[in-house]
Design a protein around this motif. Structure first.
Motif, PDB file in Angstrom:
ATOM      1  N   SER A  36      39.599  43.659  47.039  1.00  0.00           N
ATOM      2  CA  SER A  36      38.355  43.335  47.737  1.00  0.00           C
ATOM      3  C   SER A  36      37.198  44.182  47.238  1.00  0.00           C
ATOM      4  N   LEU A  37      37.469  45.442  46.919  1.00  0.00           N
ATOM      5  CA  LEU A  37      36.409  46.326  46.463  1.00  0.00           C
ATOM      6  C   LEU A  37      35.810  45.830  45.148  1.00  0.00           C
ATOM      7  N   LEU A  38      36.675  45.485  44.192  1.00  0.00           N
ATOM      8  CA  LEU A  38      36.186  45.034  42.894  1.00  0.00           C
ATOM      9  C   LEU A  38      35.569  43.639  42.973  1.00  0.00           C
ATOM     10  N   ASN A  39      36.161  42.751  43.754  1.00  0.00           N
ATOM     11  CA  ASN A  39      35.601  41.399  43.856  1.00  0.00           C
ATOM     12  C   ASN A  39      34.227  41.396  44.502  1.00  0.00           C
ATOM     13  N   ALA A  40      33.935  42.405  45.316  1.00  0.00           N
ATOM     14  CA  ALA A  40      32.601  42.505  45.903  1.00  0.00           C
ATOM     15  C   ALA A  40      31.565  42.938  44.873  1.00  0.00           C
ATOM     16  N   LEU A  41      32.009  43.531  43.770  1.00  0.00           N
ATOM     17  CA  LEU A  41      31.094  44.024  42.746  1.00  0.00           C
ATOM     18  C   LEU A  41      31.044  43.133  41.517  1.00  0.00           C
ATOM     19  N   LEU A  42      32.066  42.308  41.309  1.00  0.00           N
ATOM     20  CA  LEU A  42      32.128  41.442  40.130  1.00  0.00           C
ATOM     21  C   LEU A  42      31.410  40.130  40.392  1.00  0.00           C
ATOM     22  N   PRO A  43      30.939  39.464  39.333  1.00  0.00           N
ATOM     23  CA  PRO A  43      30.346  38.131  39.513  1.00  0.00           C
ATOM     24  C   PRO A  43      31.399  37.139  39.972  1.00  0.00           C
ATOM     25  N   PRO A  44      31.004  36.015  40.571  1.00  0.00           N
ATOM     26  CA  PRO A  44      31.980  35.090  41.156  1.00  0.00           C
ATOM     27  C   PRO A  44      32.909  34.428  40.149  1.00  0.00           C
ATOM     28  N   ASP A  45      32.548  34.397  38.850  1.00  0.00           N
ATOM     29  CA  ASP A  45      33.442  33.779  37.870  1.00  0.00           C
ATOM     30  C   ASP A  45      34.413  34.785  37.271  1.00  0.00           C
ATOM     31  N   ILE A  46      34.476  35.993  37.813  1.00  0.00           N
ATOM     32  CA  ILE A  46      35.520  36.972  37.490  1.00  0.00           C
ATOM     33  C   ILE A  46      36.142  37.402  38.802  1.00  0.00           C
ATOM     34  N   ARG A  47      37.424  37.151  38.971  1.00  0.00           N
ATOM     35  CA  ARG A  47      38.108  37.463  40.230  1.00  0.00           C
ATOM     36  C   ARG A  47      39.374  38.261  39.960  1.00  0.00           C
ATOM     37  N   VAL A  48      39.516  39.387  40.666  1.00  0.00           N
ATOM     38  CA  VAL A  48      40.757  40.147  40.643  1.00  0.00           C
ATOM     39  C   VAL A  48      41.751  39.438  41.550  1.00  0.00           C
ATOM     40  N   LEU A  49      42.899  39.094  41.010  1.00  0.00           N
ATOM     41  CA  LEU A  49      43.899  38.325  41.761  1.00  0.00           C
ATOM     42  C   LEU A  49      44.981  39.212  42.378  1.00  0.00           C
ATOM     43  N   ALA A  50      45.351  40.288  41.691  1.00  0.00           N
ATOM     44  CA  ALA A  50      46.465  41.113  42.170  1.00  0.00           C
ATOM     45  C   ALA A  50      46.361  42.495  41.544  1.00  0.00           C
ATOM     46  N   TRP A  51      47.112  43.426  42.130  1.00  0.00           N
ATOM     47  CA  TRP A  51      47.242  44.757  41.538  1.00  0.00           C
ATOM     48  C   TRP A  51      48.676  45.228  41.700  1.00  0.00           C
ATOM     49  N   CYS A  52      49.110  46.035  40.757  1.00  0.00           N
ATOM     50  CA  CYS A  52      50.470  46.580  40.776  1.00  0.00           C
ATOM     51  C   CYS A  52      50.379  48.071  41.066  1.00  0.00           C
ATOM     52  N   PRO A  53      50.913  48.530  42.207  1.00  0.00           N
ATOM     53  CA  PRO A  53      50.767  49.943  42.575  1.00  0.00           C
ATOM     54  C   PRO A  53      51.665  50.891  41.798  1.00  0.00           C
ATOM     55  N   SER A  54      52.720  50.365  41.174  1.00  0.00           N
ATOM     56  CA  SER A  54      53.691  51.276  40.535  1.00  0.00           C
ATOM     57  C   SER A  54      54.167  50.708  39.202  1.00  0.00           C
ATOM     58  N   PRO A  55      53.283  50.614  38.204  1.00  0.00           N
ATOM     59  CA  PRO A  55      53.763  50.213  36.879  1.00  0.00           C
ATOM     60  C   PRO A  55      54.645  51.302  36.287  1.00  0.00           C
TER      61      PRO A  55
END
Length: 693
Positions: free
Chosen positions: A317-336
């Motif tokens: 949510s933090l990054l999607n609030a700062l990115l333009p609408p045609d770039i969306r963060v879908l997921a994150w991995c907490p423990s690669p």
């Protein structure tokens, strides 16, 4: 002691008994106000003297702890600001009289007005960091590719540039900006605006003649210290739905606080100074007064265990609030994995290239309905394309299916393709039109006459249909290819050859010819396919213990623990206030923004499609019945390259008869020859510098 006794002034003399002292804690509070009370042994018994001495010791410990707490409160902000002033901290603190960071000439205002807002400096050293992986998607039409080259100014921003500035704006990374580089976190979008900002002082530029011309800013991205890695490097205009990067970002985990030893605390609190206590007989066994030691008060900690997901920053949510609408963060991995690298840990990349059939609008009449051996104009023979696509599977030298970049000095173009096929695609907006919460099927499916929608769906035995609508008109297909790694423009070159096969201009055997690098060491100069329909669909990170080059026992499965927007484990980190959503649905969330993108494109499709229907239906329809000879003759040919319209060219020349590029070894040698002088000087300077040291 009664309430009246507790409210008496300290100077009042009152005889205290054992029962009065242990009855209420008010005695301790009253006694704490008396500085260094001295017990009078002449008027008290031994038991009373023992209680008074106990109270005296507790009072002294209380005063010493209060003084220690005051010292720690004053010194902690100063210690944390050894490198950065207290005002640079991102977390606000209550100002005190000893706060030296606040400007003395301008005391903080009590007004709650937030306008104008003053940017506060940020101290990254006050926070912990963690290495995570991000999966995100972007539509590439507005971007000059994914990768950014420092100092290179493109008319359109790159995806990497936009991502870097969003990470900095959200204080997730804090790299040093090189001198003379752009320090802004705002993206410049217009080509003219970018040229003014980043190239206005170039030689020959008309803005250099102006007295108000600013020095040229460098557009440099510094990833140093961020443990940054990227998986796929898409070209200009290419989209991605499963791009992955690894990066070290700011975390919500509190920093570990070093605790002083018990001996040091005891010395600071004066617990070793016990010779001033009044010696007395031990208390009776039935005395219920607790024994309190300052060591216990100073060393006991009650820290809440940190949840690496629930208590973490809401990265999506933090990054999607700062990115333009045609770039969306879908997921994150907490423990690669500890050695995770988005590029080298990826074992399979998957691409899709979309096209319609007919590929372009056919001309009615003899030209469009019948084209001799080459088939109908505009129509692609999908079965021939599938045969040619299967020939690409396996381990091959793909130098004739790529663009050679001599600066990389690649010694080999051998790559492994694990899957390659052409499939009919029915997934465009399928979740939107078929999900029960997003369509009108429940209200309509029992009201439709099956005879009206004959052929539009499959019957269910009750006179109803499973689907109200079907794809009428041109069908959509996707060229799907999976591989361990890809060369520059490899997918676009492969699909360009398949389009020639589908149009009947080449045979499927052309793939075998191009894969024979011993016979054809130089790539024929054919045009590659358009960039817009290409999508980096997904990146796969299986278990590293599994050999990707060994025998395949099925499709590769991603092993990373992805947390997608809206997943149950991510919700506690978001639903801390009624104004927030789960990151997937809600105002500004992933689906909400992508719905906006989809609906805008859908409206354009409806308008353009309705206008196309209107133009086709107007008139007497005689063009569909007219039989005319091919006015262009054999000297002109339309060639489909994946773009919106076919490319008109003269008589078609087969791929194997086209001019050839120089082979890989010759291109590498020429590049080295042009760089030999500078490289020799650089090596000589390096040797001289090494000797000097």
């Amino acid at each position: 002691m009664t309430n009246q006794d507790a409210n008496e002034p300290p100077s009042t003399t009152k005889t205290t008994t054992s029962s009065d002292t242990t009855k209420s804690p008010a005695t301790v509070t009253t006694a704490a106000a008396i500085p260094n009370p001295t017990p009078d042994s002449s008027s008290h018994t031994a038991s009373e003297l023992h209680l008074l001495s106990r109270i005296t010791g507790l009072e002294r410990q209380l005063r010493e702890q209060t003084a220690l707490l005051a010292r720690l409160t004053r010194t902690t902000p100063v210690a944390s600001s050894a490198c950065v002033p207290t005002s640079n901290l991102a977390v606000t603190s209550t100002p005190t009289s000893d706060d030296t960071a606040a400007p003395r000439s301008a005391p903080p205002s009590r007004s709650r007005s937030r306008s104008p807002r003053r940017a506060r400096a940020f101290n990254p050293a006050a926070y912990t960091t963690r290495h995570i992986a991000l999966k995100f998607a972007y539509l590439g039409s507005r971007y000059g590719g994914f990768e950014h080259a420092n100092g290179n100014v493109t008319p359109q921003p790159t995806v990497e540039e936009v991502l870097w500035k969003a990470l900095r704006k959200g204080r997730l990374i804090s790299p040093e900006v090189p001198p003379g580089a752009d320090e802004s976190v705002n993206v410049l979008w217009g080509p003219e605006e970018r040229r003014r900002a980043y190239a206005c002082a170039e030689v020959g530029d008309r803005y250099k003649k102006s007295a108000h011309a600013k020095p040229r800013l460098r557009l440099d991205l510094n990833w140093e210290g961020c443990q940054y890695s990227k998986c796929g490097r898409t070209d200009r205009g290419v989209s991605a739905f499963g791009q992955v990067v690894g990066i070290r970002v700011r975390s919500n985990r509190p920093r570990a606080v070093e605790k002083p030893g018990q001996e040091e605390v005891a010395q600071q609190l004066g617990n070793g100074d016990r010779d001033t206590e009044v010696a007395a007989d031990p208390l009776p066994e039935d005395d219920d007064m607790p024994a309190i030691d300052s060591e216990d008060l100073a060393t006991e900690t009650y820290e809440k265990e940190f949840d690496p997901v629930g208590d973490e920053l809401p990265y999506i949510s933090l990054l999607n609030a700062l990115l333009p609408p045609d770039i969306r963060v879908l997921a994150w991995c907490p423990s690669p994995p500890a050695d995770f690298d988005a590029r080298f840990s990826c074992r399979e990349r998957r691409y899709k290239y979309f096209f319609t059939n007919p590929a372009f609008c056919p001309t009615p009449g003899a030209l469009g309905l019948l084209r001799g051996a080459q088939g109908r104009e505009g129509w692609l023979d999908v079965e021939r394309m599938k045969i040619a696509a299967k020939k690409l599977e396996g381990v091959h030298d793909f130098r004739n299916f790529c663009k050679i970049d001599a600066s990389k000095q690649m010694s080999s173009c051998v790559r492994r393709i694990t899957f390659c096929d052409v499939v009919e695609w029915d997934g465009s907006g399928r979740a939107v039109v078929e999900h029960e919460g997003l369509n009108e099927r429940d209200q309509r499916e029992f009201d439709v006459d099956p005879g009206i929608v004959s052929g539009y769906g499959n019957g269910n035995g009750n006179g109803n249909v499973d689907r109200i609508q079907t794809h009428a008109g041109p069908k959509v297909y996707a060229f799907c290819v999976h591989g361990t790694a890809f060369l520059w423009h490899q997918v676009r070159c492969m699909v360009a050859v398949l389009f020639l096969v589908g149009q009947g201009l080449e045979e499927p055997s052309i793939v075998d010819e191009l894969l024979d690098v011993a016979k054809h060491p130089g790539r024929p100069m054919y045009e590659m396919a358009d960039d817009a329909p290409l999508v980096l669909w997904d990146c796969i990170f299986p278990d590293k213990d599994k050999d990707p080059n060994g025998p395949s026992d099925g499709e590769m499965v991603d092993s990373l623990d992805w947390l997608y927007a809206g997943d149950e484990r991510t919700v506690p980190a978001l639903l801390t206030s009624p104004a927030k959503n789960d990151g997937k649905f809600g105002v500004g969330a992933v689906v909400d923004e992508l719905w906006t993108q989809w609906r805008e494109a859908k409206m354009q499709e409806i308008l353009a499609g309705s206008l196309l229907d209107l133009a086709i239906s107007q008139g007497d329809q005689s063009p569909f019945r007219r039989v005319v000879p091919d006015a262009r003759g054999p000297k002109s040919q339309k060639v489909f390259d994946g773009s919106a319209r076919a490319r008109m060219q003269g008589r078609y020349v087969s791929i194997m008869k086209k001019p050839r590029m120089e082979n890989l070894e010759v291109l590498n040698a020429k590049w080295l020859k042009g760089r030999q002088g500078r490289r020799a000087r650089e090596e000589a300077d390096a040797e001289t510098s090494g000797l000097g040291e």
